[in-house]
Design a protein around this motif. Sequence first.
Motif, PDB file in Angstrom:
ATOM      1  N   GLY A  98       0.795  -1.214   0.000  1.00 58.66           N
ATOM      2  CA  GLY A  98       0.000   0.000   0.000  1.00 58.66           C
ATOM      3  C   GLY A  98       0.825   1.260   0.000  1.00 58.66           C
ATOM      4  O   GLY A  98       0.267   2.362   0.032  1.00 58.66           O
ATOM      5  N   THR A  99       2.157   1.120  -0.040  1.00 57.07           N
ATOM      6  CA  THR A  99       3.044   2.277  -0.047  1.00 57.07           C
ATOM      7  C   THR A  99       3.540   2.528  -1.469  1.00 57.07           C
ATOM      8  O   THR A  99       4.074   1.627  -2.113  1.00 57.07           O
ATOM      9  N   VAL A 100       3.315   3.722  -1.979  1.00 54.71           N
ATOM     10  CA  VAL A 100       3.843   4.101  -3.291  1.00 54.71           C
ATOM     11  C   VAL A 100       4.960   5.117  -3.076  1.00 54.71           C
ATOM     12  O   VAL A 100       4.950   5.879  -2.106  1.00 54.71           O
ATOM     13  N   THR A 101       5.922   5.106  -4.001  1.00 54.35           N
ATOM     14  CA  THR A 101       7.146   5.896  -3.832  1.00 54.35           C
ATOM     15  C   THR A 101       7.310   6.875  -4.972  1.00 54.35           C
ATOM     16  O   THR A 101       7.141   6.519  -6.143  1.00 54.35           O
ATOM     17  N   LEU A 102       7.658   8.093  -4.625  1.00 57.13           N
ATOM     18  CA  LEU A 102       8.033   9.134  -5.581  1.00 57.13           C
ATOM     19  C   LEU A 102       9.400   9.667  -5.186  1.00 57.13           C
ATOM     20  O   LEU A 102       9.721   9.738  -4.002  1.00 57.13           O
ATOM     21  N   SER A 103      10.183  10.033  -6.178  1.00 53.66           N
ATOM     22  CA  SER A 103      11.438  10.709  -5.852  1.00 53.66           C
ATOM     23  C   SER A 103      11.203  12.206  -5.820  1.00 53.66           C
ATOM     24  O   SER A 103      10.345  12.736  -6.536  1.00 53.66           O
ATOM     25  N   LEU A 104      11.934  12.895  -4.965  1.00 52.83           N
ATOM     26  CA  LEU A 104      11.829  14.349  -4.835  1.00 52.83           C
ATOM     27  C   LEU A 104      13.225  14.920  -5.015  1.00 52.83           C
ATOM     28  O   LEU A 104      14.136  14.582  -4.255  1.00 52.83           O
ATOM     29  N   ARG A 105      13.383  15.755  -6.025  1.00 50.74           N
ATOM     30  CA  ARG A 105      14.709  16.301  -6.339  1.00 50.74           C
ATOM     31  C   ARG A 105      14.685  17.814  -6.194  1.00 50.74           C
ATOM     32  O   ARG A 105      13.863  18.496  -6.799  1.00 50.74           O
ATOM     33  N   GLN A 106      15.597  18.308  -5.375  1.00 48.28           N
ATOM     34  CA  GLN A 106      15.766  19.736  -5.201  1.00 48.28           C
ATOM     35  C   GLN A 106      16.556  20.302  -6.377  1.00 48.28           C
ATOM     36  O   GLN A 106      17.348  19.603  -7.018  1.00 48.28           O
ATOM     37  N   PRO A 160      20.343  26.078  -5.079  1.00 58.08           N
ATOM     38  CA  PRO A 160      19.254  26.426  -4.161  1.00 58.08           C
ATOM     39  C   PRO A 160      18.801  27.873  -4.278  1.00 58.08           C
ATOM     40  O   PRO A 160      17.714  28.222  -3.818  1.00 58.08           O
ATOM     41  N   ARG A 161      19.613  28.726  -4.919  1.00 59.57           N
ATOM     42  CA  ARG A 161      19.234  30.124  -5.074  1.00 59.57           C
ATOM     43  C   ARG A 161      18.375  30.361  -6.309  1.00 59.57           C
ATOM     44  O   ARG A 161      17.896  31.468  -6.541  1.00 59.57           O
ATOM     45  N   SER A 162      18.193  29.333  -7.118  1.00 65.24           N
ATOM     46  CA  SER A 162      17.418  29.484  -8.347  1.00 65.24           C
ATOM     47  C   SER A 162      15.926  29.511  -8.045  1.00 65.24           C
ATOM     48  O   SER A 162      15.494  29.226  -6.931  1.00 65.24           O
ATOM     49  N   ASP A 163      15.146  29.839  -9.069  1.00 67.47           N
ATOM     50  CA  ASP A 163      13.692  29.867  -8.935  1.00 67.47           C
ATOM     51  C   ASP A 163      13.049  28.581  -9.415  1.00 67.47           C
ATOM     52  O   ASP A 163      11.834  28.541  -9.642  1.00 67.47           O
ATOM     53  N   ASP A 164      13.843  27.528  -9.555  1.00 75.57           N
ATOM     54  CA  ASP A 164      13.298  26.252 -10.007  1.00 75.57           C
ATOM     55  C   ASP A 164      12.613  25.544  -8.844  1.00 75.57           C
ATOM     56  O   ASP A 164      13.160  25.476  -7.740  1.00 75.57           O
ATOM     57  N   PRO A 165      11.425  24.975  -9.096  1.00 72.94           N
ATOM     58  CA  PRO A 165      10.741  24.237  -8.022  1.00 72.94           C
ATOM     59  C   PRO A 165      11.291  22.823  -7.893  1.00 72.94           C
ATOM     60  O   PRO A 165      12.140  22.393  -8.684  1.00 72.94           O
ATOM     61  N   VAL A 166      10.799  22.103  -6.928  1.00 71.37           N
ATOM     62  CA  VAL A 166      11.196  20.705  -6.770  1.00 71.37           C
ATOM     63  C   VAL A 166      10.561  19.872  -7.884  1.00 71.37           C
ATOM     64  O   VAL A 166       9.533  20.251  -8.465  1.00 71.37           O
ATOM     65  N   LEU A 167      11.191  18.736  -8.142  1.00 70.78           N
ATOM     66  CA  LEU A 167      10.706  17.823  -9.167  1.00 70.78           C
ATOM     67  C   LEU A 167      10.227  16.543  -8.507  1.00 70.78           C
ATOM     68  O   LEU A 167      10.974  15.899  -7.759  1.00 70.78           O
TER      69      LEU A 167
END
Length: 741
Positions: free
Chosen positions: A486-494, A498-505
């Motif tokens: 019942g656990t699904v996994t997503l990766s989260l990439r910063q 860190p000073r950029s305006d790009d959001p997390v993926l």
Amino acid sequence: MSGSTLRRQLWRMGRASARRAGGGQVRAVALLLAAATLALGLSAIVAVQASYDGIHSRSSHRGLQYQEAHPGRKPVTLAINGFDVAGDLQHSIVYLRPLSWDAPLPPGIDRWPAPGEAVLSPGLVRALKAEGAPDRFGRVVGSIRDEGLAGPGERYGYVNPRDEQLNAKGSLPVVGFGGPGASVSGDPLFIKDQGRLLTALYLILLPAGVLAVVAVRMGSAGRDRRTALVSALGGGWSARAWLNIGESAVPVVVGAALGTLPGLLVGATGDVRLPWIDYWLSSADLRRWWWELTLAGVAAVAALLLLVCLMHRTGNRGAARSTRLAARGGRAIRWAAMACPLLLFATVWGPAQLDPAQFADLRMKLYNTGVIAVLATLPCAVAVAAATVGRKLAGLARRTGSAGALVAGRHAAAHPGVTARLVAGVGIAMVVVSQVQLTSLQFGETARAARATASRIGSSVLILELRMDRLTPQQASTVLGHLPPGTVTLSLRQPEDPRSDDPVLLQGSCQALRAVRLSCAAGTTRGTSAGADKRIVEVVRWTSPVAGTFDVRQGAVLPRATTGGPQTFLLVSDDGGELPEARIKQLLRDDLPVASASVDPPGASWLVGSNLSAAHGRWIVFLGVPGVLILALAVALANLAEFLRFSRMVAPLSVLTGKRQVYYSTAAWALLAPLLAAIAASLVAAVWLAVPQENPAVGIELSGAMLTGTAGTLGVLSVLTWWWGSRAAIGQAARWRPYGD
């Protein structure tokens, strides 16, 4: 008559006076309670000093000496200083792998645990059993004795990891335990510094001081006349002192002994758990400081007897001849009254001028000192104001013919010290209660946000971080494949910068993306918090450098080529329910090297910090509640003394008027009006003193309901005081008979 004979005679006269004086038993009980509370407060100061001394001594003896600081010495073990959470509070775990079985042991344990075994403190064992995880760190084969713990209740443990858990890359060689430069772990990392706890003891010591003043001056009119007579007969300060000490010494000594007894009993018997805050007081520490504990009782006796000698007037011949209406409270009360508003302004304005980042501790000490000064002078300000109003009230009563207002006005003008003692407990109680309420809310904005996140989503989403510099891709893949059903996994990439305006993926399979209502389109799409799954909204709130914005892409969760840096993953339940957080944490402990992975809800580090702040806040309530009770006792005793004095004072009015209303009106002006004025003044002081601590944006705000409830309770108490005093005066008047000199 020799000097020693005279002193003995004066002592016996004082003892006889205490037995014969009206209300003598009440004053003796009051002195006993005042000495007991003062001795208990001073003993608490000694206990704090003893406890911190023991904590730092034992912690320094067990600290790890790393080979890096002693390159010429041979290592005896590999170690990792780690952390864990039990009962919502963080604690230290030291992972050790001895390089030989005859290596020197840390203090408090008898043998090295084998791989897969642990030696834990009794406090940690209790916490793990309460969570249903007694074998969280492996098989427990022993208990750490007190000499190896900062305190008897400390949660601490030594764990020898299994070979598959051993983290060779993260372990550091250790050459021994204790000594200069040793590492710090355990309670010294989590407890407040000694100065803050000592400062918080004003919540007990100040009420104890109020109670002492009230007790010393109970029934003071007769003693003031006796002191004046002794002075008129040629007796000096020593004669007056022996007379007053003879009257007060027995209850003071007995009370101080009772107040010191708890600390001495703990030192003589064993460790004691303080209720509600769950702190264990070390008997060994108190035994080492038994002499100082005894001196605390002696100091309480000396302070109270000195107060007894100083707070009785010697008589003023000029004042005795004068019939002029004037306040005879002395310079001290007038100066204190003038200082009160200045101290209130300085307490609110002064600490705010210091930079909180650089002078946080100094700001706190200045503020607490100012609060104490305001509380000490507030009753004097009310008393001097009452004396001023009393003179005008007496003048008005002479024109209107109101006997009650005339008597009460002249009394308030002539005896501001009596008024100050009457209102002291009521005036201080409001401020103390408000300080306790405000201090218990000091969590911080981010910690409050973490609590709000936890209440909204619980553990339906967890953030998993894998340190790939301590793992192989195979180990990471294996643990991700063994997650509960019942656990699904997503990766989260910063973003790399860190000073950029790009959001997390956010990246994962289509099944995983659809489980959190994210699109599974080709390429990278931009998402926003509007309409997104609430779990994703909370994760983005805590992880993305761009508020409310994130990118989504379909792809592999664990890339084939991984860097040595940390990799972050989101674990979410496919049905929106709670994930088995404890089970997942245990999976990481069992299958991965030590300190190579962590899993927590969003904002968990701040949530743990807020739990620690809440635990610290309980100390304020733990000290503040007895302080408020002591103030309530001071109020009751002051009112009782005032009933006895007031009823005797107005009893002769029975020859002037046969109406009972005169007693009610006199009591209203002499008792009720000053008490209500003190409530109003303390309400203003409480609101002003709250300003430096309040921060409505983060929920640190003085409770209006608390203020209203406290003021209402004190108002009811004031009305009861007025009614009781009136009835006592009526009863005394019925028994009063005129007598000649």
